[in-house]
Structure formats: structure tokens, C-alpha cells
Design a protein around this motif. Structure first.
Motif, short mmCIF file in Angstrom:
data_model
loop_
_atom_site.label_atom_id
_atom_site.label_comp_id
_atom_site.label_asym_id
_atom_site.label_seq_id
_atom_site.Cartn_x
_atom_site.Cartn_y
_atom_site.Cartn_z
N ARG A 27 -3.77 5.71 22.40
CA ARG A 27 -4.43 6.28 21.23
C ARG A 27 -5.50 5.35 20.70
NH1 ARG A 27 0.16 8.36 18.36
NH2 ARG A 27 0.29 6.39 17.31
N LYS A 47 0.86 -1.19 0.00
CA LYS A 47 0.00 0.00 0.00
C LYS A 47 0.89 1.23 0.00
CE LYS A 47 -3.96 -1.96 2.39
NZ LYS A 47 -3.48 -3.01 3.29
N THR A 48 0.70 2.11 -0.96
CA THR A 48 1.55 3.29 -0.99
C THR A 48 0.75 4.58 -0.97
OG1 THR A 48 1.67 3.05 -3.37
CG2 THR A 48 3.57 2.28 -2.13
N GLU A 49 -0.56 4.47 -0.74
CA GLU A 49 -1.32 5.71 -0.64
C GLU A 49 -1.16 6.25 0.79
OE1 GLU A 49 -4.54 2.53 0.00
OE2 GLU A 49 -2.69 2.75 -1.12
N GLY A 50 -1.57 7.48 0.97
CA GLY A 50 -1.46 8.10 2.29
C GLY A 50 -0.07 8.64 2.56
N LYS A 51 0.02 9.37 3.67
CA LYS A 51 1.31 9.99 4.02
C LYS A 51 2.16 8.99 4.78
CE LYS A 51 -0.08 14.81 4.23
NZ LYS A 51 -1.42 15.13 4.76
N PRO A 52 3.49 9.17 4.73
CA PRO A 52 4.34 8.32 5.56
C PRO A 52 3.96 8.47 7.03
CG PRO A 52 5.68 9.62 4.06
CD PRO A 52 4.28 10.13 3.94
N SER A 53 4.19 7.42 7.81
CA SER A 53 3.88 7.55 9.22
C SER A 53 4.88 6.79 10.06
CB SER A 53 2.47 7.03 9.49
OG SER A 53 2.48 5.67 9.82
N ASN A 54 5.29 7.41 11.16
CA ASN A 54 6.01 6.70 12.20
C ASN A 54 5.53 7.26 13.52
OD1 ASN A 54 7.40 9.07 12.85
ND2 ASN A 54 9.19 8.53 11.65
N LEU A 55 6.18 6.86 14.60
CA LEU A 55 5.70 7.24 15.93
C LEU A 55 5.52 8.76 16.05
CD1 LEU A 55 5.18 6.42 18.94
CD2 LEU A 55 7.59 6.89 19.31
N TRP A 56 6.50 9.53 15.60
CA TRP A 56 6.45 10.98 15.80
C TRP A 56 5.44 11.63 14.86
CZ3 TRP A 56 8.49 12.43 20.14
CH2 TRP A 56 9.52 11.66 20.69
N ILE A 57 5.40 11.16 13.63
CA ILE A 57 4.44 11.72 12.68
C ILE A 57 3.01 11.44 13.17
CG2 ILE A 57 3.57 11.58 10.31
CD1 ILE A 57 6.46 10.77 9.49
N ASP A 58 2.79 10.20 13.63
CA ASP A 58 1.47 9.84 14.13
C ASP A 58 1.12 10.65 15.38
OD1 ASP A 58 1.37 8.04 12.13
OD2 ASP A 58 1.64 6.26 13.37
N ASP A 106 -1.94 13.18 15.92
CA ASP A 106 -2.85 12.99 17.03
C ASP A 106 -2.97 14.28 17.86
OD1 ASP A 106 -4.41 11.02 18.68
OD2 ASP A 106 -2.97 11.73 20.17
#
Lengths: 572, 319
Positions: free
Chosen positions: B316, B30-41, B45
């Protein structure tokens, strides 16, 4: 004709999440007659465990039954209240959970926990009676010295014995239905076999109806009369197990049967035809990739390559390798005991053994993550013991590992591009631009889109993470890759894909693999040579064909016999 | 086969119609959406939480007041004090009234903000630096390094930091300043941070990605800072935010006890201390600096709480 014990009709289970409601089970129906056995098979996320948990109303978190009926003896469990369910759990439906390590409370004795289960179900009252019943239950579950061990705590029991305790607790109240959720997937194959044999004879004696949940098609077919194959919350195929295995109709089941290593290896042995070998691995379309692991063709090509390689010095020589761990209080523990083997360039040697056999310790010593107590490791003509500093740094670029846990082996805070580029940066290979090119090339090699560059590991599936780990291992163009249970944590279809990828890469880059695994079935499709380890020693070492065709050691024979589904004839 | 039930699924071989159970490619990416990691998420939030915006806005206002007190009051805090105005009620130009010495209360609060924030920030930097260094080395290297560093931490931990600060400030009575009081608080406050980081490091250092980096040839020291610390730091950041509030309270406490800042430096703690004598006759002298102090502390604690929730994926998921 009596009514069936359990009828599940159009069951729907939904989970509320931040992004709305997710349907985990969609319209599942099945019928289970008294005394029969059914296995629900599927990959992770297929909804198989959710179905089982819905039946005993133990859905986690926000899960709830959103439709359908669960009729146990005509009574709808989907509408039962908490109180009614508490009465049904244990008494009418027993449950054996997946992980024997975490399902017993470590601060209470085994006896206390079994007695608690007995009292909760009102099977016996009074101290003496409860205790007597606890001993009886544990003895039935196969713990012969139960009276002596009641006062012991879970940590004093092995995994297999803990699972016996859980089975005993599940069956304590003589329930009509026993649900076993992956009851042995945390155990070694030989232990798994013993436990399942026991469970089978016990439930037959008691007339208990058995509902298995498993990811292992071979195990399911071997242990249950009926199969129910689930995919994305739906039933795709159901029926008598042998028939489904021999004549899968739905494309998904066909994929699953083709990819199951335990069944696949049997197929190759049984028929020896190229078509069978192809279907053993190639799940989607026989591409050029599929041919790469066509075992017979590969074996012939490999034989020539092996002859050519024989003249050259071997890639890895291990001689009399020993590792002793000092354990506080109980003296020394020999994890690896006088192990010797050689691996020629461009070949794959599998190191097979159960947990505690020392196979991973051998890998750690090879990677120089652990110092050998004695013995010699020679990699590419260099003795590992004498290398340090710059030499070791250079050697590291020639030998790279891939680990088991796809969720632990990638730094969650590093994006994919930086993760794959880290070896190049560390060894100061090329410029920033050329490193980026190399990362693209590696992503292509492991069949992942280049757009993954700026993404993070938590967005990927287990198989995709494992591809990233392989790409990182290949970044420095090593000669040797050490695969420590590299496919063990993956679903079968993904596992087959990764195995095929590994075979392709080996052919393309002339890689030498040390393949460490507990799973003999996988060995068959990937390895040229096999070393079987038991308690730190190599008990048998031979070519793959010899080990599978005519095993010399009893231990090897036990291991082979314990592969679930290995004795099912597949009339190909 | 015995099955005659009404179930739509007979025991006979059942195959679902393919159109109802569409097959997807195995393991599709899946390559849609923005990248995410702990800090981005965590940031995504945080942006959704009103508490985050409220606390951030309050903190920004306080910081702005501290940086540019001249924009908020024309009255100097110490000069122009007329005893005739002693404990006086609010009048035009002096919205919060006067202290016992006849100084403008609003002006003193405005000029005291800088002191409180400075102490908070200096202490936090000190605690963070010492805590990270001690915690990271102790957890990562283990063995005798851990033995020595952790014992040193235990010694500092065994003395309540407020007591230690009282002693230090008493000894250094002639050198009292913002820097000295910050050092006095910070020097005994870091072990809690070090302990939290140490336990996080112990958890992270055995991860496979650390082993993989070792096998690549990355040096131990570099692995610590590039792989281990970034994955262990989240709880420390939460503690740092909350400890900033703690430091502001500690300064006020010390000043209240008379061992804090000298009276010529504006400080809410000093004002509260001086106000005790006139509590009955002129409560505003006590109440307004107390409100300023509480509001500042409350903002930082609130920020710490929301950051903690955002950084904990389990918390979360449960909402």
C-alpha cells in the motif's frame, strides 16, 4: 583560510506519501571544518538521519532533496548524478550504518565483503593487494586476528566485532568525511565505549572529519566538538557541545538536557539541590507530578516507608535461582546462576546487566513464563514452584509485566478498551459496566484521554502504547509490576515522562517494582536497590546510592564509566 | 573560531528563534480521524480500487444468476431439446444457439453457474477449515503436535490434488454429485493453506502481546483463537479467495475428463467436454461455457489479488 570540508546550506528534504508531500528536513545549515567532529542530536522523527542520508544521497523510498546545497569541497552534492555520487561514496565520504546485525550480508564471508568495498573504491587492484589491504583495514578497525578471520561469516562475529568490520569498511578508502549513523546504539554500553574510543583515535590519526548521528545527548557531547540539535526537521540549537550541555538556550534543548538520564543523574550527584533534582525530570512545569519524583524528598519519604515495610514479609524472595538451557550440540548453558535477592513491598529493585546477563530470564521465571531449573521464588508468601492451576491463576493477578517493545506488546487488532479490559474479563471481575468504569479510571491514571477507548494501537506513539501496557498491567490492582526494559525503546523525553508516571503510580498504589534494564543511568532515577548481573550471576547488590557512590566491583565501575556523558561536568 | 564562511550558521552558539521552532507538548495524543487497524485500513483501501468494485460486481452477478436462474431464462436446460436444432445458430429466444443435442446454450450456462459456484464454495470452506485447524495447531503447539500434523499435511501435499480427485471420482463412480466432487477436490487441497497459516502462526506466537496475555492468565487455547489466529489469518483469506477459483477450474477439469459430475447435472465442464466433438462445426457450443468459466475464475482471482494488495501495508505504501 581554506574552505570548510562540508557546507550544508538551507537543506530541505521531502518525502512523497499517500497524503501528499512531507517535509522531513526544513532549512538545515551547518559547516564542518577539516578534522573536526559534529554530532546531530534529536529524537526519532527529528530528521537527523534523513540529513545524513541526504548528504550521501542514500535517501530511502520517495525521499528527495527539495532545496538547498550540500557543498563538499565546494562541489554541490545535491546536484551530483548517480555516477558522480557512486564515486564520492566510500572514496570521499565513508558511512557506518546503525545496525551491525543487518548491514552485513550473511551469505558472504567477512573477507569477501571488505574486499568488495576495497575494490569498489579502487584502492587496490590484484588479488593479493586487495587481500592485504582488507587485513590492514580490519586490523586498524581493531580486529587483531583479521588474517585468520577473513574467511569467517557474519554470524561468527559478535555485534561489536561486526560494527568494527563496518567501521573498517567505512574507512577503507581513507575518506575525508565519515558519517556514523547511531553507530553503537545496538551495542552494550561497555562495548559501545570501546568502539567509540577506537573510532575516535582512528579518525584522529587519519585526520578524518566525523559526523555523528545520535539520539544520546551525553554520547554526542562526549564524542563531538560541536552539537547540532534537531527538532521536527529544523535546527533549534547549534554550537560547541560542552557549552550547549551546560548552558542550553532553546527550550527544546533545555527539555532534552533535563530529561537525559545519564546527565540528570550526574546533576543530582553534583549539586544535590532540590532545584536540580526537579529539573532532572520535570521537563514541562513543576507540577505535583514533578514533585513526586523529586529524588531527595522521595528518598526521605521512602526511607520511612522502608522502615515500616521492613517488619512485613518481603513481596518477592528469590533464593539460589538457577536456569539451565540445553543447547543442541554444545551442552548446557547457565543463563541464570545461583541468583538470590529480596524486594520489599512498595520499593523498586533494578536488575541491571548487559545483553546475555540473564536478567530477562529472571523476569520470565518470576512471571512463571519459564520454569526454574532449581532454586526458590516466593511471591507474597507463596512458593511459585508449587503453584499451578487456580493458585497460579490467582497469583497472576497480583503480578503483572510491562515489556520493552511498545509495538509488539499490544495486539494490533484489539482496540484499546478491550486490551485494557482483557485482564478483567479473564479474571471475571465485575460487570460489563463496572469494567468499563475501571478502564476509564486506568486511562486517567496513565494520563491518556478516554476517547482512546475505541482506537487501535497503530494510531499511538511508542510512549502512549507503553502507557496502555502499564494500564493493562494495573487493571487487576497487582502488588508487583515487573518492568522488563519498559522504557528502553523510548525517546528520552517520553522516557522521562513514563519514569515519572511509574514513580507516581508507585507512590499512589504502593506498588513493588522489579525494574529490568541495561541502562544504569535510568536506574539512578527510579530504583531504591540495584542488583548488577553479569553472565547469569549477581556480582553486586546494594542500595542505589551505594552502587553509584562507591561501587565495589570492577564490572560495576566499568558499567558506570561507560555511561555516555557521565564524566562531563555540568556546572549547574 | 575559524569560521568565516557565508553560511548563516556560525560555529558560535546558535539558537533558533522560538517563533520559527514552536514546541509541542511531549507525546501529545492525536484523536482526530476514524479509528484504524489492519482491516479498517484494508477496507478503506479496497473501496478506492476500481478493480475491487469490478470483480465484486461480476461475482455478485454470477451469484445472483446461480441463485435465481429462472429470472434469466425460461428454457429448461435439459428438456425441450429438439435434435432438429442440433448445433443450431442463435435464433430469437435462444441468443447463444443450441448444443449438439439441440438444447439451449444460454439456458445451460445459466443453470450451470450454481454448480460451479457450489463446488467452489464447498471446497473453499473445506480447505479453509482443515487448513486453519491443521495449520493453527501445528504452528502454535509445536513439538510432537506439529510433527504429526505437519507430516500428515506433507503426505496429502505430496499427491497432486487433481490426480487424487481423479482417483476418488473413479472409485466413487456411482456416487458422483456436487458434494462428492467437492470432497474429492478439497480433501487433498488444504495442505498449502495449512502451511501458510503455520508459518504465520510461528511468526505471531512469539509476540509480546501473547506473553502479556499468558501473564494475565488467559489459557493457551484461548490465546490461540483470540490473539494469534486473528493476527495470522490475512494471507489465508487471500489464498481462500484464489482457491475458490482453483476449485471451479478443478471441477470443470474433472467433468471434462469424464470423471466429474454426471451429465444430468448442469456443469460448464460437462458442456465443454461435450462440445469438443463439434468444435469445428459449431464453435459457440464450446466458446460460451468457456467464457462463463473464465469470467468466473477471473473475477475471483482478481478479487484475491486486490485483497492481497490491500492487506499488505507495504504494498500500500509503495503506491
Amino acid at each position: 583560510m581554506s574552505t570548510p570540508l562540508l557546507q550544508v546550506k538551507d537543506l530541505e528534504v521531502a518525502f512523497r506519501t499517500q497524503n501528499g508531500v512531507v517535509q522531513a528536513v526544513r532549512g538545515v545549515s551547518f559547516t564542518l571544518d577539516r578534522g573536526s567532529s559534529l554530532a546531530i542530536v534529536g529524537e526519532s522523527g527529528s530528521g537527523k538521519s534523513t540529513t545524513a542520508h541526504a548528504i550521501i544521497n542514500l535517501l530511502p523510498g520517495t525521499g528527495h532533496i527539495s532545496g538547498g546545497q550540500i557543498l563538499l569541497d565546494g562541489e554541490d552534492l545535491a546536484k551530483a548524478s548517480q555516477n558522480e555520487m557512486e564515486h564520492i561514496r566510500g572514496r570521499k565520504i565513508g558511512f557506518v550504518p546503525q545496525d551491525p546485525m543487518s548491514n552485513l550480508n550473511p551469505v558472504w564471508s567477512i573477507g569477501f565483503q571488505v574486499e568488495e568495498a576495497i575494490r569498489a573504491n579502487g584502492i587496490a587492484t590484484g588479488r593479493k593487494e586487495v587481500k592485504a589491504r582488507a587485513i590492514q583495514v580490519l586490523k586498524e578497525a581493531g580486529l587483531q586476528d583479521a588474517d585468520r578471520r577473513l574467511k569467517q561469516y557474519p554470524h561468527q562475529f559478535s555485534g561489536g566485532m561486526r560494527q568494527r568490520v563496518l567501521i573498517g569498511m567505512g574507512l577503507a578508502a581513507n575518506p575525508q568525511l565519515l558519517i556514523a549513523d547511531e553507530p553503537t546504539s545496538a551495542l552494550d554500553v561497555t562495548v559501545q565505549r570501546v568502539i567509540l574510543d577506537h573510532l575516535e583515535s582512528l579518525t584522529r590519526e587519519l585526520g578524518t572529519t566525523l559526523l555523528f548521528i545520535t539520539h544520546d545527548l551525553g554520547l554526542a557531547a562526549e564524542r563531538a566538538e560541536q552539537l547540532l540539535v534537531m527538532y521536527k526537521g529544523q535546527v533549534v540549537e547549534a554550537g560547541p557541545s560542552r557549552e550547549i550541555l551546560q548552558n542550553p538556550q532553546h527550550p527544546y534543548t533545555q527539555r532534552l538536557v533535563a530529561a537525559a538520564p545519564s546527565l540528570a543523574s550526574r546533576r543530582i550527584q553534583a549539586t544535590g539541590s532540590i532545584a536540580a533534582a526537579e529539573s532532572a525530570i520535570a521537563a514541562d512545569a513543576a507540577t505535583a507530578a514533578g514533585e513526586a519524583i523529586d529524588l531527595i524528598a522521595t528518598a526521605e519519604a521512602r526511607a520511612e516507608a522502608l522502615e515500616a515495610a521492613a517488619a512485613q514479609p518481603p513481596a518477592i524472595v528469590v533464593e539460589n535461582l538457577t536456569k539451565v538451557f540445553k543447547i543442541r550440540g554444545s551442552g548446557d548453558f547457565k543463563a541464570v546462576d545461583d541468583v538470590s535477592f529480596q524486594i520489599r513491598r512498595g520499593t523498586t529493585t533494578a536488575l541491571v546487566g548487559e545483553s546475555g546477563s540473564g536478567k530477562s530470564t529472571v523476569a520470565k521465571m518470576l512471571l512463571k513464563l519459564e520454569e526454574a531449573t532449581s532454586g526458590k521464588i516466593v511471591v507474597g508468601g507463596k512458593d511459585l514452584a508449587s503453584t499451578s492451576g487456580k493458585e497460579l491463576f490467582a497469583l497472576r493477578s497480583r503480578m503483572q509485566p510491562v515489556f520493552q517493545d511498545p509495538y509488539g506488546s499490544l495486539n494490533p487488532l484489539r482496540n484499546i478498551g478491550n486490551t485494557i479490559a482483557e485482564p478483567l474479563q479473564t479474571h471475571k471481575v465485575g460487570t460489563k459496566a463496572s469494567r468499563r468504569e475501571r478502564v476509564f479510571e486506568l486511562l486517567d491514571q496513565v494520563s491518556l484521554p478516554r476517547t482512546l477507548l475505541g482506537r487501535y494501537p497503530n494510531e499511538l506513539s511508542g510512549g502512549q502504547r507503553q502507557r496502555i501496557a502499564i494500564a493493562r498491567a494495573l487493571a487487576l490492582k497487582p502488588e508487583i509490576v515487573i518492568l522488563d526494559e519498559a522504557v528502553s525503546a523510548l525517546d528520552v523525553l517520553v522516557q522521562a515522562q513514563i519514569l515519572r508516571l511509574l514513580a507516581e503510580l508507585q507512590a499512589e498504589l504502593n506498588l513493588t517494582y522489579l525494574f529490568i534494564t541495561h541502562d544504569l543511568a535510568v536506574v539512578r532515577v527510579i530504583a531504591d536497590n540495584v542488583c548488577v548481573m553479569q553472565k547469569g550471576r549477581i556480582v553486586e547488590a546494594a542500595t542505589t546510592d551505594e552502587v553509584f557512590g562507591s561501587p565495589k566491583e570492577q564490572y560495576t565501575r566499568d558499567l558506570l564509566a561507560a555511561i555516555p556523558g557521565a564524566n562531563i561536568e555540568l556546572g549547574a | 573560531m575559524p569560521d568565516q564562511s557565508s553560511s548563516k550558521l556560525p560555529i558560535e552558539h546558535y539558537v533558533a528563534p522560538l517563533e520559527e521552532t514552536k514546541l509541542e507538548a511531549i507525546d501529545s495524543v492525536k484523536t482526530e480521524g476514524k479509528p484504524s487497524n489492519l482491516w479498517i485500513d484494508a477496507w478503506a483501501d479496497l473501496r478506492r480500487r476500481p478493480m475491487f468494485w469490478i470483480s465484486s460486481a461480476l461475482i455478485l452477478i454470477i451469484v445472483f444468476i446461480a441463485l435465481f436462474p429462472g429470472l434469466f431464462t425460461n428454457e429448461p436446460p435439459n428438456a425441450n431439446c429438439l435434435l432438429a436444432n442440433s448445433n443450431g445458430a442463435p435464433v430469437a429466444g435462444h441468443p447463444l444457439g443450441f448444443t449438439r443435442q439441440g438444447c439451449d446454450v444460454w439456458s445451460r450456462i445459466v443453470h450451470g453457474a450454481g454448480t460451479s459456484l457450489s463446488v467452489g464454495i464447498i471446497v473453499t470452506i473445506l480447505v479453509f477449515t482443515l487448513g486453519v485447524i491443521f495449520g493453527a495447531f501445528a504452528g502454535y503447539y509445536g513439538g510432537w503436535t506439529d510433527g504429526i500434523l505437519s507430516r500428515v499435511g506433507d503426505i496429502f501435499f505430496s499427491i497432486p490434488y487433481i490426480l487424487a480427485a481423479v482417483v476418488i471420482m473413479t472409485v466413487l463412480a456411482n456416487y458422483r454429485s456436487v458434494w462428492v466432487i467437492s470432497l474429492a477436490i478439497g480433501i487433498f487441497a488444504w495442505p498449502a493453506t495449512a502451511r501458510v497459516l503455520r508459518s504465520e502462526i510461528l511468526r505471531v506466537k512469539n509476540s509480546d502481546f501473547v506473553t502479556a496475555a499468558t501473564a494475565i492468565g488467559v489459557s493457551r487455547f484461548k490465546i490461540l483463537w483470540a490473539h494469534v489466529v486473528p493476527n495470522s489469518i490475512a494471507p489465508v483469506i487471500v489464498i481462500a479467495t484464489i482457491s475458490l477459483a482453483g476449485a471451479i477450474v478443478a471441477e470443470a477439469t474433472l467433468s471434462f475428463l469424464g470423471v466429474g459430475l454426471p451429465t444430468n447435472i448442469m456443469s460448464w465442464g460437462n458442456d465443454i467436454a461435450q462440445a469438443q466433438t463439434t468444435l469445428r462445426t459449431a464453435p459457440q457450443v464450446l466458446i460460451y461455457p468457456s467464457i462463463a468459466l473464465s469470467l468466473t475464475v477471473f473475477s475471483f482471482i482478481m478479487l484475491g489479488e486486490v485483497v492481497r494488495d490491500a492487506l499488505d501495508p507495504k504494498a500500500r505504501a509503495q503506491r
